[in-house]
Design a protein around this motif. Structure first.
Motif, mmCIF file in Angstrom:
data_model
loop_
_atom_site.group_PDB
_atom_site.id
_atom_site.type_symbol
_atom_site.label_atom_id
_atom_site.label_comp_id
_atom_site.label_asym_id
_atom_site.label_seq_id
_atom_site.Cartn_x
_atom_site.Cartn_y
_atom_site.Cartn_z
ATOM 1 N N LYS A 162 -3.346 -14.813 -1.027
ATOM 2 C CA LYS A 162 -2.155 -15.012 -1.858
ATOM 3 C C LYS A 162 -2.422 -16.074 -2.922
ATOM 4 O O LYS A 162 -2.048 -15.909 -4.094
ATOM 5 N N ALA A 163 -3.101 -17.150 -2.538
ATOM 6 C CA ALA A 163 -3.407 -18.213 -3.499
ATOM 7 C C ALA A 163 -4.320 -17.695 -4.604
ATOM 8 O O ALA A 163 -4.159 -18.061 -5.779
ATOM 9 N N ALA A 164 -5.270 -16.836 -4.249
ATOM 10 C CA ALA A 164 -6.171 -16.289 -5.256
ATOM 11 C C ALA A 164 -5.423 -15.399 -6.230
ATOM 12 O O ALA A 164 -5.644 -15.468 -7.446
ATOM 13 N N THR A 165 -4.535 -14.562 -5.723
ATOM 14 C CA THR A 165 -3.747 -13.689 -6.595
ATOM 15 C C THR A 165 -2.917 -14.515 -7.574
ATOM 16 O O THR A 165 -2.855 -14.223 -8.769
ATOM 17 N N ILE A 166 -2.285 -15.570 -7.076
ATOM 18 C CA ILE A 166 -1.471 -16.434 -7.940
ATOM 19 C C ILE A 166 -2.352 -17.130 -8.982
ATOM 20 O O ILE A 166 -2.002 -17.186 -10.186
ATOM 21 N N ALA A 167 -3.525 -17.624 -8.547
ATOM 22 C CA ALA A 167 -4.416 -18.318 -9.486
ATOM 23 C C ALA A 167 -4.938 -17.384 -10.565
ATOM 24 O O ALA A 167 -5.207 -17.819 -11.685
ATOM 25 N N MET A 168 -5.045 -16.099 -10.251
ATOM 26 C CA MET A 168 -5.508 -15.121 -11.229
ATOM 27 C C MET A 168 -4.409 -14.740 -12.219
ATOM 28 O O MET A 168 -4.671 -14.078 -13.232
ATOM 29 N N GLY A 169 -3.167 -15.150 -11.928
ATOM 30 C CA GLY A 169 -2.044 -14.788 -12.788
ATOM 31 C C GLY A 169 -1.285 -13.584 -12.280
ATOM 32 O O GLY A 169 -0.427 -13.034 -12.989
ATOM 33 N N GLY A 170 -1.571 -13.169 -11.029
ATOM 34 C CA GLY A 170 -0.888 -12.027 -10.432
ATOM 35 C C GLY A 170 0.350 -12.438 -9.659
ATOM 36 O O GLY A 170 0.657 -13.628 -9.511
ATOM 37 N N THR A 171 1.051 -11.449 -9.147
ATOM 38 C CA THR A 171 2.303 -11.676 -8.439
ATOM 39 C C THR A 171 2.219 -11.101 -7.026
ATOM 40 O O THR A 171 2.107 -9.882 -6.862
ATOM 41 N N PRO A 172 2.251 -11.952 -5.989
ATOM 42 C CA PRO A 172 2.263 -11.449 -4.616
ATOM 43 C C PRO A 172 3.459 -10.516 -4.386
ATOM 44 O O PRO A 172 4.477 -10.615 -5.065
ATOM 45 N N ARG A 173 3.364 -9.649 -3.419
ATOM 46 C CA ARG A 173 4.405 -8.644 -3.212
ATOM 47 C C ARG A 173 5.693 -9.204 -2.677
ATOM 48 O O ARG A 173 6.725 -8.552 -2.751
ATOM 49 N N ASP A 174 5.666 -10.441 -2.127
ATOM 50 C CA ASP A 174 6.900 -11.020 -1.631
ATOM 51 C C ASP A 174 7.530 -11.984 -2.638
ATOM 52 O O ASP A 174 8.459 -12.714 -2.302
ATOM 53 N N PHE A 175 7.038 -12.018 -3.879
ATOM 54 C CA PHE A 175 7.614 -12.890 -4.899
ATOM 55 C C PHE A 175 8.671 -12.129 -5.678
ATOM 56 O O PHE A 175 8.591 -10.914 -5.824
#
Length: 464
Positions: A451-464
């Motif tokens: 989840k931290a990697a997805t956020i750092a890449m500029g992505g959006t986790p599925r529970d956001f």
């Protein structure tokens, strides 16, 4: 996928109905180096029930209107895996932004022109029901997954046997009956598969990407031409047929050359596969795996380790210095390398250093140049990466994902260290997506770092 205006949508719908003809395409599971080595099986013991396949006429479809697909969803992507049922632990991994789904060509086309989409349809439905909004789809049309009926239809001089030299494969030290990529019957069958697959799936808005532009693929949808020269240490003798035993010496590039291989001929196959994928999937982003070839014989490699992948790059994206324009679909193609490990050099290293053409670092440079981007490329994030193995496997694969026993996480290959280090180095390339193996996307120990990697890449986790 963007919603089109009603009038334009009606027009395209009429045009599709008049012109489209079944197409097809494929992937095999995220890294699935053979078939995605040792992936976790599903939770159901019941066999997959496939609907009765329906035959399709073999004709060449007319091009469809090109519609700009949505941006490639940024973040860490997982794999459905080889089981029939979606794993609850994958569903619970909220850092996974999208899921890769695939089936093998031999399963999808059990008879000439007869396509069985049952497994793909079932997995797509499960993924949607589990809340996944983004899907990457593939049918693995590699040499090792060629339908037997197709191999049986080819004359002996249009096939070669290549020994599988990868100890992580179930077919290690077994000869793989391999059709020549340029054989007209084999090549047309792959183009037909892509066409039929596109006709069935391109209008599904959840399918935002496909992996159907692979053309130099022996085992999976990755770039993996068999080109080993030297001794292969097979299991000790005796071994059951067809596994060979003891020390076996091979020269696979020489085998290819004797069968008629030329780099220009293979490049032409790649061009036609890219064109076919773009035409069949006008609404999707398309992954373009790249890699190298052994340089022992210039006639095999084309001159350097990276000649063929640079040539296909020039064809798709254009090369101003050569006066080559980009293909109309270039903005939908994402160059991808599927060998990320914990010991990779950080991507920013290649912003000031350009390696030579004759080694693997140049492939990494190409990914960084497309993703960062570096001149002449101008679109940020226009590339993707995939792990070479599963961190969860630890030392059972000789620390493959960890970069070997001497990698940054040491000889024990602690899975948490390996996954965190691999994600960290992969992010430095600036790619739009990082794909991980099925064993890793279901591991709760990795949830937070993914989840931290997805956020750092500029992505959006599925529970956001």
């Amino acid at each position: 996928m963007k919603i089109m205006y009603r009038i334009r949508g009606a027009f395209y719908l009429l045009l599709f109905g008049a012109c489209a003809i079944p197409f097809a395409f494929a992937q095999r599971g995220v890294p699935a180096l053979p078939p995605i080595p040792s992936q976790t099986k599903g939770h159901s013991a019941d066999p997959q029930v496939r609907p009765t396949p329906t035959p399709r006429p073999r004709t060449t479809p007319a091009p469809r209107p090109i519609v700009r697909p949505p941006p490639y969803p940024v973040g860490v992507w997982g794999s459905f895996g080889v089981g029939h049922d979606i794993d609850p632990n994958l569903v619970a991994n909220m850092g996974i932004v999208g899921i890769g789904i695939s089936d093998d060509w031999a399963e999808v086309e059990p008879a000439p022109g007869v396509y069985d989409w049952g497994t793909l349809d079932s997995k797509i439905a499960q993924a949607k029901a589990a809340g996944f909004q983004y899907i990457s789809l593939a049918v693995t049309d590699s040499s090792s997954q060629t339908p037997q009926w197709l191999l049986d239809s080819l004359p002996p001089d249009q096939e070669i046997d290549l020994l599988d030299d990868a100890s992580v494969h179930q077919t290690f030290c077994q000869p793989i009956h391999t059709a020549l990529y340029w054989n007209p019957t084999f090549h047309q069958a792959r183009l037909d598969l892509i066409a039929a697959m596109g006709a069935r799936y391109t209008n599904d808005p959840a399918i935002v990407a496909v992996k159907m532009a692979s053309f130099a693929n022996h085992n999976t949808q990755d770039w993996n031409i068999q080109d080993t020269i030297g001794a292969i240490e097979c299991p000790s003798c005796p071994q059951p047929t067809p596994t060979l035993c003891g020390t076996i010496t091979v020269d696979q590039p020489a085998q290819w050359l004797a069968a008629g291989w030329t780099e220009p001929q293979m490049l032409q196959i790649g061009k036609e596969m890219c064109d076919a994928a773009a035409a069949a999937f006008p609404n999707q982003n398309i992954a373009l795996p790249i890699g190298g070839l052994d340089i022992t014989y210039p006639g095999f490699s084309g001159g350097t380790y990276t000649t063929m992948c640079r040539d296909i790059q020039d064809y798709v994206y254009g090369n101003a210095s050569l006066g080559t324009p980009p293909r109309p679909y270039a903005n939908r193609f994402f160059m991808q390398r599927n060998t990320v490990a914990a010991n990779w050099q950080v991507g920013s290293y290649y912003d000031t250093y350009v390696p030579g053409f004759d080694a693997d670092p140049y492939i990494k440079y190409m990914i960084r140049a497309h993703a960062h981007p570096n001149p002449p490329w101008t679109t940020p994030g226009h590339a993707g990466l995939q792990m070479v193995s599963a961190a969860t496997l630890g030392s059972t694969t000789d620390c493959r994902q960890g970069g070997g026993p001497d990698g940054p996480c040491g000889p024990t290959c602690d899975p948490v260290c390996v996954m965190q280090t691999s994600l960290d180095v992969a992010r430095t390339y600036g790619a739009a997506f990082i794909e991980i193996w099925a064993q890793d996307d279901v591991n709760p120990a990795f949830y937070d770092m993914i989840k931290a990697a997805t956020i750092a890449m500029g992505g959006t986790p599925r529970d956001f």
